[in-house]
Write an enzyme that holds these catalytic residues in place. Sequence first.
Site, short mmCIF file in Angstrom:
data_model
loop_
_atom_site.label_atom_id
_atom_site.label_comp_id
_atom_site.label_asym_id
_atom_site.label_seq_id
_atom_site.Cartn_x
_atom_site.Cartn_y
_atom_site.Cartn_z
N CYS A 141 1.00 -1.23 -0.07
CA CYS A 141 0.12 0.17 0.13
C CYS A 141 0.77 1.26 -0.16
O CYS A 141 0.14 2.35 -0.22
CB CYS A 141 -0.84 -0.08 1.12
N HIS B 117 -2.82 6.71 2.86
CA HIS B 117 -3.33 5.34 2.15
C HIS B 117 -4.87 5.13 2.71
O HIS B 117 -5.20 5.04 4.07
CB HIS B 117 -2.52 4.05 2.54
N ASN C 16 -10.31 -1.07 0.20
CA ASN C 16 -8.81 -1.04 0.20
C ASN C 16 -8.28 -1.48 -1.01
O ASN C 16 -8.21 -2.61 -1.15
CB ASN C 16 -8.20 -1.47 1.34
O1 UT7 Z 1 -3.84 -1.83 3.66
C1 UT7 Z 1 -2.90 -2.41 4.15
C2 UT7 Z 1 -2.85 -1.79 5.75
N1 UT7 Z 1 -4.06 -2.67 6.23
C3 UT7 Z 1 -4.96 -2.02 7.26
O2 UT7 Z 1 -4.41 -0.80 7.82
C4 UT7 Z 1 -5.86 -2.56 7.95
C5 UT7 Z 1 -6.09 -2.34 9.56
N2 UT7 Z 1 -6.92 -3.17 10.25
C6 UT7 Z 1 -8.49 -2.78 9.98
O3 UT7 Z 1 -8.65 -2.19 9.49
C7 UT7 Z 1 -9.15 -3.65 11.22
O4 UT7 Z 1 -8.27 -4.25 12.15
C8 UT7 Z 1 -10.07 -4.64 10.79
C9 UT7 Z 1 -11.23 -3.79 9.95
C10 UT7 Z 1 -9.26 -5.62 9.94
C11 UT7 Z 1 -10.84 -5.41 11.77
O5 UT7 Z 1 -11.63 -4.30 12.79
P1 UT7 Z 1 -11.22 -4.29 14.27
O6 UT7 Z 1 -11.94 -3.27 14.72
O7 UT7 Z 1 -9.81 -4.44 14.29
O8 UT7 Z 1 -11.95 -5.80 14.72
P2 UT7 Z 1 -11.18 -6.99 15.42
O9 UT7 Z 1 -10.20 -7.83 14.65
O10 UT7 Z 1 -10.76 -6.45 16.79
O11 UT7 Z 1 -12.51 -8.04 15.48
C12 UT7 Z 1 -13.48 -7.50 16.56
C13 UT7 Z 1 -14.44 -8.62 16.41
C14 UT7 Z 1 -14.20 -9.85 16.50
O12 UT7 Z 1 -14.99 -10.97 17.40
P3 UT7 Z 1 -14.72 -10.93 18.90
O13 UT7 Z 1 -13.48 -11.73 19.27
O14 UT7 Z 1 -14.72 -9.53 19.57
O15 UT7 Z 1 -16.09 -11.68 19.32
C15 UT7 Z 1 -14.01 -10.47 15.33
O16 UT7 Z 1 -14.10 -11.91 15.19
O17 UT7 Z 1 -15.24 -8.60 15.10
C16 UT7 Z 1 -15.12 -10.00 14.47
N3 UT7 Z 1 -15.19 -9.87 12.99
C17 UT7 Z 1 -16.30 -9.58 12.38
N4 UT7 Z 1 -17.54 -9.47 12.65
C18 UT7 Z 1 -18.28 -9.32 11.62
C19 UT7 Z 1 -14.00 -9.84 12.29
N5 UT7 Z 1 -14.16 -9.87 11.03
C20 UT7 Z 1 -15.48 -9.56 11.03
C21 UT7 Z 1 -16.61 -9.34 10.10
N6 UT7 Z 1 -18.03 -9.34 10.27
N7 UT7 Z 1 -16.24 -9.32 8.57
#
Ligand code: UT7
Length: 320
Positions: free
Chosen positions: A111, A247, A277
Amino acid sequence: MSKITGFGTYAPEKIVDNQYFEELIDTNDEWIVTRTGIKTRRMAAADQLTSDMSVKAVEELVSRSGKDIKDVDFIVVCTTSPDQTMPNTASRVQDKMGIENAGCIDIYAACAGFVYGLQIAHGYVNSGIYKKVLVIGAEALSRITDYADRTSCILFGDGAGAAIVEPSEEEHFLSFNSGTDGDLGHDLYLTRENTIINGLDSRPNGKIIQNGKAVFKWAVRSIPIKVRELVAKAGLELEDIDFIVPHSANLRILESISKDLNYPMSKVPESVSDFGNTSSASIPLAISKEIRNGNIKSGMTVLMIGFGGGLTFAGTIVKW
Ligand code: UT7
């Protein structure tokens, strides 16, 4: 001295909304919008390659700027999803566009790619090695996305952006930085498996694996520091910057950067809500939107900073 003299973008026709994923995985529109800001993303057609999207972006550049591209003497394609590793995507663009005398390289900086590409172009033009450098950030991420992984598949989209860098009487590139935390490489990488994903043969790329939380934390902690560094290197203050274009990984990351810098979100263009993204295409797609809306104009000061797999980042400030 050098400047960006042409700019164009492209996004594939197929629009994929969040409901599409509700049938594939355990997710919902509300989670995706709240956690990422993404409403739709675009998906390349089955026969549409990264080089095809690159060509479309260059065609738009030509129609917007009236630039002749036949005398481009160097092409840099920044991508994580090349047509294939060999020949490189830049060579495919050279062939498809009938550009006769151009050196061609692909760079793999995820990215951060597009900004690294601009830095390379600036270096080549200012050293006198080349006079007209085409920088393309293009991605067919749908080919390397694992549509069974709900934590990542909802994020990615396809698209392309292109810029031409040429000599100029005044220096339009005001500062640069880049860096890598290679010890965090395991937080965002491509597997080496050859897999069939979404009906498409993803060889030779494998699929994207991401520890989203770790990358999120790294980005919101380090990018504001690097933005301040770029501004200081240019001898400017944050108030002198008309737009900061990070980005477009996740709207929450952009909001956090804006808050940390005490810099208004209205001056932080994004492409993630419409296009998802798109890795190396996300910064050009965000800028393109603001150019179309009449907000980014000639003479304005625009800061771009890409970040992602590496974990690496690259920034620059340009006078548009
Ligand atoms: O482009 C390169 C650079 N990349 C980035 O900058 C990406 C950076 N990261 C992100 O954008 C975020 O971390 C994500 C969007 C990938 C994830 O968001 P988050 O707020 O960090 O969520 P999390 O990983 O802490 O997950 C929170 C909860 C989890 O459930 P529990 O453990 O709290 O029960 C996940 O299992 O959300 C759950 N979860 C989902 N729920 C519904 C994870 N993916 C999904 C989903 N739909 N698609």
